[in-house]
Every structure is written in C-alpha cells, then in structure tokens.
Design an enzyme around this catalytic site. Structure first.
Site, PDB file in Angstrom:
ATOM      1  N   SER A 125       1.524  -3.572  11.171  1.00  0.00           N
ATOM      2  CA  SER A 125       1.670  -2.407  12.060  1.00  0.00           C
ATOM      3  C   SER A 125       2.332  -2.814  13.361  1.00  0.00           C
ATOM      4  O   SER A 125       2.078  -3.909  13.888  1.00  0.00           O
ATOM      5  CB  SER A 125       0.292  -1.821  12.372  1.00  0.00           C
ATOM      6  OG  SER A 125       0.392  -0.904  13.440  1.00  0.00           O
ATOM      7  N   TYR A 138      -8.480  -1.759  13.977  1.00  0.00           N
ATOM      8  CA  TYR A 138      -7.229  -1.678  13.215  1.00  0.00           C
ATOM      9  C   TYR A 138      -6.229  -2.732  13.699  1.00  0.00           C
ATOM     10  O   TYR A 138      -5.638  -3.457  12.896  1.00  0.00           O
ATOM     11  CB  TYR A 138      -6.665  -0.266  13.377  1.00  0.00           C
ATOM     12  CG  TYR A 138      -5.360   0.002  12.673  1.00  0.00           C
ATOM     13  CD1 TYR A 138      -5.306   0.267  11.308  1.00  0.00           C
ATOM     14  CD2 TYR A 138      -4.151   0.017  13.384  1.00  0.00           C
ATOM     15  CE1 TYR A 138      -4.102   0.546  10.671  1.00  0.00           C
ATOM     16  CE2 TYR A 138      -2.948   0.294  12.753  1.00  0.00           C
ATOM     17  CZ  TYR A 138      -2.929   0.555  11.402  1.00  0.00           C
ATOM     18  OH  TYR A 138      -1.731   0.827  10.781  1.00  0.00           O
TER      19      TYR A 138
HETATM   20  P1  NAP Z   1      -0.745   6.903   3.992  1.00  0.00           P
HETATM   21  O1  NAP Z   1       0.277   7.925   3.691  1.00  0.00           O
HETATM   22  O2  NAP Z   1      -2.135   7.317   4.375  1.00  0.00           O
HETATM   23  O3  NAP Z   1      -0.831   5.884   2.763  1.00  0.00           O
HETATM   24  C1  NAP Z   1      -1.825   4.889   2.669  1.00  0.00           C
HETATM   25  C2  NAP Z   1      -2.326   4.867   1.243  1.00  0.00           C
HETATM   26  O4  NAP Z   1      -3.324   3.819   1.139  1.00  0.00           O
HETATM   27  C3  NAP Z   1      -3.052   6.201   0.878  1.00  0.00           C
HETATM   28  O5  NAP Z   1      -2.652   6.621  -0.417  1.00  0.00           O
HETATM   29  C4  NAP Z   1      -4.512   5.787   0.903  1.00  0.00           C
HETATM   30  O6  NAP Z   1      -5.337   6.562   0.056  1.00  0.00           O
HETATM   31  C5  NAP Z   1      -4.424   4.357   0.416  1.00  0.00           C
HETATM   32  N1  NAP Z   1      -5.659   3.628   0.661  1.00  0.00           N
HETATM   33  C6  NAP Z   1      -6.481   3.700   1.738  1.00  0.00           C
HETATM   34  N2  NAP Z   1      -7.551   2.917   1.568  1.00  0.00           N
HETATM   35  C7  NAP Z   1      -7.398   2.328   0.355  1.00  0.00           C
HETATM   36  C8  NAP Z   1      -8.192   1.429  -0.394  1.00  0.00           C
HETATM   37  N3  NAP Z   1      -9.364   0.963   0.068  1.00  0.00           N
HETATM   38  N4  NAP Z   1      -7.747   1.016  -1.613  1.00  0.00           N
HETATM   39  C9  NAP Z   1      -6.569   1.488  -2.118  1.00  0.00           C
HETATM   40  N5  NAP Z   1      -5.780   2.347  -1.449  1.00  0.00           N
HETATM   41  C10 NAP Z   1      -6.189   2.768  -0.230  1.00  0.00           C
HETATM   42  O7  NAP Z   1      -0.254   5.978   5.195  1.00  0.00           O
HETATM   43  P2  NAP Z   1       1.153   5.265   5.492  1.00  0.00           P
HETATM   44  O8  NAP Z   1       1.577   5.746   6.808  1.00  0.00           O
HETATM   45  O9  NAP Z   1       2.057   5.320   4.320  1.00  0.00           O
HETATM   46  O10 NAP Z   1       0.639   3.771   5.669  1.00  0.00           O
HETATM   47  C11 NAP Z   1       1.010   2.702   4.810  1.00  0.00           C
HETATM   48  C12 NAP Z   1       0.755   1.389   5.534  1.00  0.00           C
HETATM   49  O11 NAP Z   1       1.583   1.336   6.693  1.00  0.00           O
HETATM   50  C13 NAP Z   1      -0.685   1.259   6.021  1.00  0.00           C
HETATM   51  O12 NAP Z   1      -1.108  -0.065   5.848  1.00  0.00           O
HETATM   52  C14 NAP Z   1      -0.582   1.608   7.494  1.00  0.00           C
HETATM   53  O13 NAP Z   1      -1.616   1.026   8.234  1.00  0.00           O
HETATM   54  C15 NAP Z   1       0.783   1.057   7.827  1.00  0.00           C
HETATM   55  N6  NAP Z   1       1.404   1.649   9.019  1.00  0.00           N
HETATM   56  C16 NAP Z   1       1.945   2.916   9.008  1.00  0.00           C
HETATM   57  C17 NAP Z   1       2.557   3.407  10.147  1.00  0.00           C
HETATM   58  C18 NAP Z   1       3.214   4.765  10.212  1.00  0.00           C
HETATM   59  O14 NAP Z   1       3.892   5.053  11.205  1.00  0.00           O
HETATM   60  N7  NAP Z   1       3.068   5.612   9.209  1.00  0.00           N
HETATM   61  C19 NAP Z   1       2.605   2.635  11.317  1.00  0.00           C
HETATM   62  C20 NAP Z   1       2.033   1.379  11.301  1.00  0.00           C
HETATM   63  C21 NAP Z   1       1.446   0.889  10.147  1.00  0.00           C
HETATM   64  P3  NAP Z   1      -6.084   7.877   0.654  1.00  0.00           P
HETATM   65  O15 NAP Z   1      -5.012   8.753   1.229  1.00  0.00           O
HETATM   66  O16 NAP Z   1      -6.761   8.435  -0.559  1.00  0.00           O
HETATM   67  O17 NAP Z   1      -7.031   7.365   1.700  1.00  0.00           O
END
Ligand code: NAP
Length: 235
Positions: A125, A138
């Site tokens: 992140s 986090y």
């Molecule tokens: P997202 O759309 O919420 O996708 C995350 C996925 O991980 C969801 O399908 C979620 O399932 C799943 N998940 C959560 N807990 C889990 C577990 N224990 N076991 C298996 N799967 C699990 O979020 P995203 O924005 O794509 O994030 C993807 C990654 O990028 C994450 O690691 C996040 O911290 C990182 N990130 C994103 C951003 C951003 O700007 N979007 C910025 C910094 C970092 P549920 O929805 O069912 O909980």
C-alpha cells in the site's frame, strides 16, 4: 504455459490482475472469500486459514499444474483511532494482510523450488510511504509485507525466484469507493484527482501492468523492489 494464483482475485485490483494474466496467456486461479460467480477457476479460501489454502491448491495443482506465479492481493482495511483500537481488530488486520502472505507463499513455495523458477508479487500500500492516521494496524501490516518482500527476495534469489512488492495508491476499486462513501477518504475522489500529479484516479489495470512486467521472464534481474504505482502521489 505457467500457472498463476492471485489472492483477492474476485474484486478490484486482484480481479484486474487475474484478467491481465489470463490475457497474457497464464493459467490463472483465484482465491477469495467469495469467488466471482463467472470464474471457473475461482476458489473459496480465506488467506488466514492454511487448511483452506492447501485444499484449494490441491485442486489447482491437479487441474493446472505446479504454481510458479503468486500475486498476493487479498487485503483488509481498518479505520480506528489508535487509543480506541482493540487488540482483536489489530490482530485481524495483521492476520489478513501479513499472515495471509506468509501462508500463501508457504503453500506455493515447494512448486517454485522444484521448478527452480518463481515470481511472487505482494500488493502492499502507498500508505507505507506516507503513513495514514487511524490505520496503524493496516500500515504496520503492509509495511511488514514490504520488509518480508526484501528479505525473502535475498533468500530465494539463488533458486530462480523473484519477490517484489507493488504498493498501490488511489486505485478505483470497491474498497476505495467504500471509503469515499464512508467519508474516510479526506474528500471525494474528484478532490483527490485534483491533487494527483497525473490528474486521474488509478485503475486495477495500472497495477496489473506493473505485476505483468514483474512476473515476465525479462524481469528476472528485478527482485526485492518496491514499485510504487500511484500517479505520483508518493515519490
Ligand atoms: P477489494 O476490491 O476490497 O478487493 C480485496 C479482495 O480481497 C476482496 O475480494 C476481499 O473479499 C478479499 N479478501 C479480504 N479478506 C480476505 C481473506 N481473509 N481471504 C481471502 N480474500 C480476502 O480491494 P482492492 O482495492 O482491490 O485491494 C486489493 C489490495 O490492494 C489490498 O491488499 C489492498 O489493501 C491494496 N490496496 C488498495 C488500494 C486502493 O487504492 N484500492 C490502495 C492501497 C492498497 P471481500 O470483499 O469478500 O472482503
């Protein structure tokens, strides 16, 4: 044709990475709490539960062969003032974001060692560059993922395995939109776009492009690196 596993592959960034790797010719299986209904290679597995990961991998190996690419994108955010943060909430966020990476790498490493080739990309992140109030658990967990990436890269380099991290910033996913709706973004997405040097929000495809490069054969000399993809918001 190589076999890749993408965690968190049912949504957002993980989904974008899975789609990109499929179009690049990889066989891609995804792990998530609730797999996408149209994903025939989507497996239900909680990354904090090694037995669920092992069960999914048994089928993946049988159907698709040894797993030599792993992208850890499953993640869980949390927002709480530190003085109100319970140890339970702290542990859950660390469990998903950090221990989830531990369990998944442990699960696929035997395949990579046997093949003497592997690519691991950890999605951390951009908050690890800058810190983020109310997200101590986090940011601590994601910073540890960056640290794990560097240390593991040194250990696995001699085995033909590279380990890199991509810390995303401000990517248009359900997680980000939930934060906007909940007033946790410090303004709207439009406000943030005005403050973002490239003047747009990032997309899962932006992160997928970085991952696709790090996974490629020609990136074999790149390991232990933290490649920020954030439109210049963090330099
Ligand atoms: P997202 O759309 O919420 O996708 C995350 C996925 O991980 C969801 O399908 C979620 O399932 C799943 N998940 C959560 N807990 C889990 C577990 N224990 N076991 C298996 N799967 C699990 O979020 P995203 O924005 O794509 O994030 C993807 C990654 O990028 C994450 O690691 C996040 O911290 C990182 N990130 C994103 C951003 C951003 O700007 N979007 C910025 C910094 C970092 P549920 O929805 O069912 O909980």
């Amino acid at each position: 044709m190589r076999t890749a596993v993408v965690t968190g592959g049912a949504s957002g960034i993980g989904l974008g990475i899975a789609e990109r790797l499929r179009s690049d010719g990889y066989r891609v299986a995804t792990l998530d709490l609730a797999p996408a209904e149209d994903d025939k290679l989507g497996f239900k597995a909680d990354v904090t539960k090694p037995e669920e990961i092992a069960a999914a991998l048994e089928t993946i190996r049988a159907e698709l062969g040894p797993v030599t690419v792993l992208v850890n994108s499953a993640g869980l955010e949390g927002f709480e003032k530190f003085k109100n943060l319970t140890f339970e909430a702290w542990k859950r966020v660390v469990d998903v974001n950090l221990h989830g990476v531990f369990h998944c790498v442990q699960a696929v490493l035997p395949d990579m060692l046997e093949q003497r080739w592997g690519r691991i990309v950890n999605i951390s992140s951009s908050s690890t560059h800058s810190g983020q109030p109310f997200m101590t658990h986090y940011v601590a967990a994601k910073s540890a993922v960056n640290g794990l990436t560097k240390a593991l890269a040194l250990e696995l380099g001699p085995n033909g395995i590279t380990v890199n991290a991509v810390p995303p910033g401000f990517i248009d996913t359900p997680m980000l939109r939930k934060n906007e709706d909940g007033g946790r973004l410090g303004g709207t997405v439009e406000d943030h776009i005005k403050r973002t040097p490239v003047r747009r929000i990032g997309t899962p495809a932006d992160i997928a492009a970085a991952c696709a490069f790090l996974i490629s054969e020609e990136a074999g000399y790149i390991t232990g690196q933290i490649l920020g993809v954030n439109g210049g918001r963090n330099t």
